[in-house]
Design a protein around this motif. Sequence first.
Motif, PDB file in Angstrom:
ATOM      1  N   CYS A 308       0.851  -1.189   0.000  1.00 20.97           N
ATOM      2  CA  CYS A 308       0.000   0.000   0.000  1.00 20.97           C
ATOM      3  C   CYS A 308       0.883   1.234   0.000  1.00 20.97           C
ATOM      4  CB  CYS A 308      -0.895  -0.006   1.244  1.00 20.97           C
ATOM      5  SG  CYS A 308      -1.821   1.526   1.423  1.00 20.97           S
ATOM      6  N   LYS A 309       0.624   2.137  -0.927  1.00 19.44           N
ATOM      7  CA  LYS A 309       1.412   3.363  -1.021  1.00 19.44           C
ATOM      8  C   LYS A 309       0.488   4.566  -0.828  1.00 19.44           C
ATOM      9  CE  LYS A 309       4.293   6.086  -4.099  1.00 19.44           C
ATOM     10  NZ  LYS A 309       4.689   6.376  -5.452  1.00 19.44           N
ATOM     11  N   ILE A 310       0.953   5.539  -0.068  1.00 20.56           N
ATOM     12  CA  ILE A 310       0.161   6.769   0.071  1.00 20.56           C
ATOM     13  C   ILE A 310       0.403   7.597  -1.181  1.00 20.56           C
ATOM     14  CG2 ILE A 310      -0.126   8.910   1.373  1.00 20.56           C
ATOM     15  CD1 ILE A 310       0.166   7.244   3.875  1.00 20.56           C
ATOM     16  N   TYR A 311      -0.643   7.734  -1.984  1.00 16.51           N
ATOM     17  CA  TYR A 311      -0.553   8.391  -3.283  1.00 16.51           C
ATOM     18  C   TYR A 311      -0.771   9.886  -3.124  1.00 16.51           C
ATOM     19  CZ  TYR A 311      -1.320   8.416  -8.408  1.00 16.51           C
ATOM     20  OH  TYR A 311      -1.227   8.608  -9.760  1.00 16.51           O
ATOM     21  N   ASP A 312      -1.653  10.240  -2.162  1.00 16.68           N
ATOM     22  CA  ASP A 312      -1.948  11.658  -1.935  1.00 16.68           C
ATOM     23  C   ASP A 312      -2.607  11.799  -0.567  1.00 16.68           C
ATOM     24  OD1 ASP A 312      -2.662  14.377  -2.248  1.00 16.68           O
ATOM     25  OD2 ASP A 312      -4.635  13.800  -2.988  1.00 16.68           O
ATOM     26  N   SER A 313      -2.123  12.758   0.226  1.00 22.64           N
ATOM     27  CA  SER A 313      -2.711  13.011   1.541  1.00 22.64           C
ATOM     28  C   SER A 313      -2.301  14.405   1.995  1.00 22.64           C
ATOM     29  CB  SER A 313      -2.205  11.972   2.546  1.00 22.64           C
ATOM     30  OG  SER A 313      -2.493  12.400   3.859  1.00 22.64           O
ATOM     31  N   PRO A 314      -3.193  15.113   2.704  1.00 21.87           N
ATOM     32  CA  PRO A 314      -2.819  16.460   3.150  1.00 21.87           C
ATOM     33  C   PRO A 314      -1.795  16.466   4.288  1.00 21.87           C
ATOM     34  CG  PRO A 314      -5.051  15.928   3.842  1.00 21.87           C
ATOM     35  CD  PRO A 314      -4.589  14.791   3.014  1.00 21.87           C
ATOM     36  N   CYS A 315      -1.645  15.314   5.000  1.00 17.92           N
ATOM     37  CA  CYS A 315      -0.723  15.351   6.136  1.00 17.92           C
ATOM     38  C   CYS A 315       0.181  14.119   6.276  1.00 17.92           C
ATOM     39  CB  CYS A 315      -1.493  15.564   7.441  1.00 17.92           C
ATOM     40  SG  CYS A 315      -2.717  14.306   7.735  1.00 17.92           S
ATOM     41  N   LEU A 316      -0.041  13.088   5.441  1.00 22.52           N
ATOM     42  CA  LEU A 316       0.803  11.894   5.566  1.00 22.52           C
ATOM     43  C   LEU A 316       1.911  11.918   4.511  1.00 22.52           C
ATOM     44  CD1 LEU A 316      -2.029   9.225   5.949  1.00 22.52           C
ATOM     45  CD2 LEU A 316      -0.678  10.195   7.790  1.00 22.52           C
ATOM     46  N   PRO A 317       3.134  11.529   4.879  1.00 15.23           N
ATOM     47  CA  PRO A 317       4.214  11.534   3.879  1.00 15.23           C
ATOM     48  C   PRO A 317       4.048  10.376   2.893  1.00 15.23           C
ATOM     49  CG  PRO A 317       5.002  10.645   5.964  1.00 15.23           C
ATOM     50  CD  PRO A 317       3.598  11.087   6.200  1.00 15.23           C
ATOM     51  N   GLU A 318       4.597  10.531   1.692  1.00 17.34           N
ATOM     52  CA  GLU A 318       4.541   9.437   0.704  1.00 17.34           C
ATOM     53  C   GLU A 318       5.410   8.303   1.202  1.00 17.34           C
ATOM     54  OE1 GLU A 318       5.257   9.711  -3.469  1.00 17.34           O
ATOM     55  OE2 GLU A 318       3.857  11.374  -3.697  1.00 17.34           O
ATOM     56  N   ALA A 319       4.784   7.169   1.489  1.00 14.27           N
ATOM     57  CA  ALA A 319       5.542   6.021   1.991  1.00 14.27           C
ATOM     58  C   ALA A 319       4.775   4.757   1.644  1.00 14.27           C
ATOM     59  CB  ALA A 319       5.725   6.150   3.498  1.00 14.27           C
ATOM     60  N   GLU A 320       5.400   3.609   1.888  1.00 14.78           N
ATOM     61  CA  GLU A 320       4.756   2.327   1.567  1.00 14.78           C
ATOM     62  C   GLU A 320       4.715   1.425   2.791  1.00 14.78           C
ATOM     63  OE1 GLU A 320       6.813   0.520  -1.703  1.00 14.78           O
ATOM     64  OE2 GLU A 320       5.959   1.910  -3.166  1.00 14.78           O
TER      65      GLU A 320
END
Length: 335
Positions: A308-320
Amino acid sequence: MAMQVEQQHEELEEEIGPLSIHKLESHGISANDVKKLTEAGFHTVEAVAYAPKKELLNIKGISEAKADKILNEAQKLIPMGFTTATLFHQQRSEIIQVTTGSKELDKLLQGGIETGSITEIFGEFRTGKTQLCHTLAVTCQLPIDNGGGEGKCLYIDTEGTFRPERLLAVSERYGLSGQDVLDNVAYARAYNTDHQSQLLLQASAMMAESRYALLIVDSATALYRTDYSGRGELAARQMHLARFLRTLLRLADEFGCAVVITNQVVAQVDGAAMFSSDPKKPIGGHIVAHASTTRLYLRKGRGETRICKIYDSPCLPEAEAMFAILADGVGDAKD
């Protein structure tokens, strides 16, 4: 004395949740007008306060003067002005997060799926989108101390992939009564895009009646791919989809529930695909991209593991993060 305590307790409960539309009756709005609002799908004072005036004027029997009066009264009851960042920060710190069932995934999301906003999960087939939805449908019923939301779940299924036996397997893992878990999940199958939007009106009525912690739409975009075809219908499709997502966001704001939608992907077949390491992108374009608060991209790993990868978020860093699909729902990958 006991009666007084009970009344105070009831008043407190009412203050915490959204205000019932009938509250407007004590503020000079006739019972007949309140009935018209309810029939049009407005079940809380928040729903009226957040609605544009144009929407109220579309209701049969509501004149411009009446619409102004209703909006004025609703906006007196609901704080809609400026507030300090300190106060907003305090409200944000009280937000409930629903566990995904995987510690790694929860760590990535800094606690779990956030209530009061839209989380979009996209990926190709067999990446665990529906499995994650099934697990969340159970974990949202857990006590807040155990990473749950202490509420029921609404499940709108557009692809016919809902399986109650998966819920039973997950409920066993958490030591919950299977029968109670199934009773707390309200399920509806959507057959076309208009029906899908219609179901949200029913959902708002149900949410006004009892506490729902989670609303799942699996998948939000599948029916749009078939109901609208070609470039000629693109504008109409995107407008309809934008309205649907706007209603979802309104429900999340109004009732403070978590909204989880799944999305499909499309393979890029143009020249740019050659230079891209991953030529798959979510469908729905910018409309879906702007409506979702957090976007999660799922892809296959080895065996039962998924990434699972964070593709877009207002406060979470891009990570897997890596998780696994197990017999009892979504969990951590075994080394």
